[in-house]
Design a protein around this motif. Structure first.
Motif, mmCIF file in Angstrom:
data_model
loop_
_atom_site.group_PDB
_atom_site.id
_atom_site.type_symbol
_atom_site.label_atom_id
_atom_site.label_comp_id
_atom_site.label_asym_id
_atom_site.label_seq_id
_atom_site.Cartn_x
_atom_site.Cartn_y
_atom_site.Cartn_z
ATOM 1 N N ALA A 103 -5.495 -7.602 6.463
ATOM 2 C CA ALA A 103 -4.399 -6.744 5.985
ATOM 3 C C ALA A 103 -4.595 -6.372 4.514
ATOM 4 N N LEU A 150 -2.279 -2.708 7.126
ATOM 5 C CA LEU A 150 -1.661 -3.164 8.368
ATOM 6 C C LEU A 150 -2.151 -2.413 9.596
ATOM 7 N N LEU A 158 2.619 -11.696 12.192
ATOM 8 C CA LEU A 158 3.142 -11.164 10.929
ATOM 9 C C LEU A 158 4.107 -12.144 10.266
ATOM 10 N N TRP A 165 0.709 -4.950 1.819
ATOM 11 C CA TRP A 165 1.264 -4.881 3.169
ATOM 12 C C TRP A 165 2.575 -5.661 3.274
ATOM 13 N N VAL A 210 6.221 -4.915 5.760
ATOM 14 C CA VAL A 210 6.640 -5.670 6.945
ATOM 15 C C VAL A 210 7.833 -6.573 6.690
#
Length: 168
Positions: free
Chosen positions: A8, A13, A43, A84, A88
């Motif tokens: 990542a 991602l 994740l 990233w 998320v």
């Protein structure tokens, strides 16, 4: 987790998949599912692993301001090391042991200064929200420069004529 985080970090991602992570580990994709049920859980584990890089700021010398400043600077650096992370992290993040430890330390840093419990939460969330927003703009500017070859300064300079006639 490290291979997934490295993937990542290096490729974003969009490059992250169970197949790619399994390949980096030298396993088949299906064997990875014995340990992680799916990408969402992967994740979550990545988020908590990266949160483990944050210092526990309640041990930083000084008062609550120094502690919150240390938290803000640590978050800023984390967002730039792992861009990233900003894409998320949900509104109500998954709180694994590392994330909870960092969050608890920030709350403890502000406790005892005369604020109610709700005000303590609001103060910590205010600093976190500000840093997260500023880091998102900074990270997005870096990514835009990498994609286009145009710096943020160049982009704004080329559009300055839009505001020349205005008296700000």
């Amino acid at each position: 987790m490290q291979p997934a985080i490295e993937l990542a970090d290096g490729e974003g991602l969009s490059a992250l998949s169970m197949q790619r992570v399994a390949g980096k580990l030298g396993f088949t994709t299906m064997s990875l599912y014995r340990y992680v049920p799916g990408k969402a859980e992967l994740l979550d584990l990545m988020l908590d692993t990266v949160a483990g890089e944050l210092p526990l700021v309640d041990s930083v010398p000084g008062g609550w301001r120094a502690k919150l400043e240390a938290a803000a600077l640590a978050d800023w650096a984390l967002y730039h090391r792992h861009p990233w992370f900003l894409h998320v992290t949900p509104v109500r993040p998954v709180m694994g042991p590392n994330g909870m430890a960092a969050y608890d330390a920030e709350l403890r840093a502000v406790c005892g200064i005369g604020l109610t419990a709700r005000e303590v939460l609001a103060a910590v969330h205010l600093v976190d929200g500000y840093v997260r927003g500023a880091a998102r703009l900074s990270v997005d500017a870096v990514e835009a420069e990498q994609e286009t070859g145009v710096t943020d300064e160049q982009w704004w300079s080329e559009r300055a004529y839009f505001w020349v006639w205005r008296d700000f």
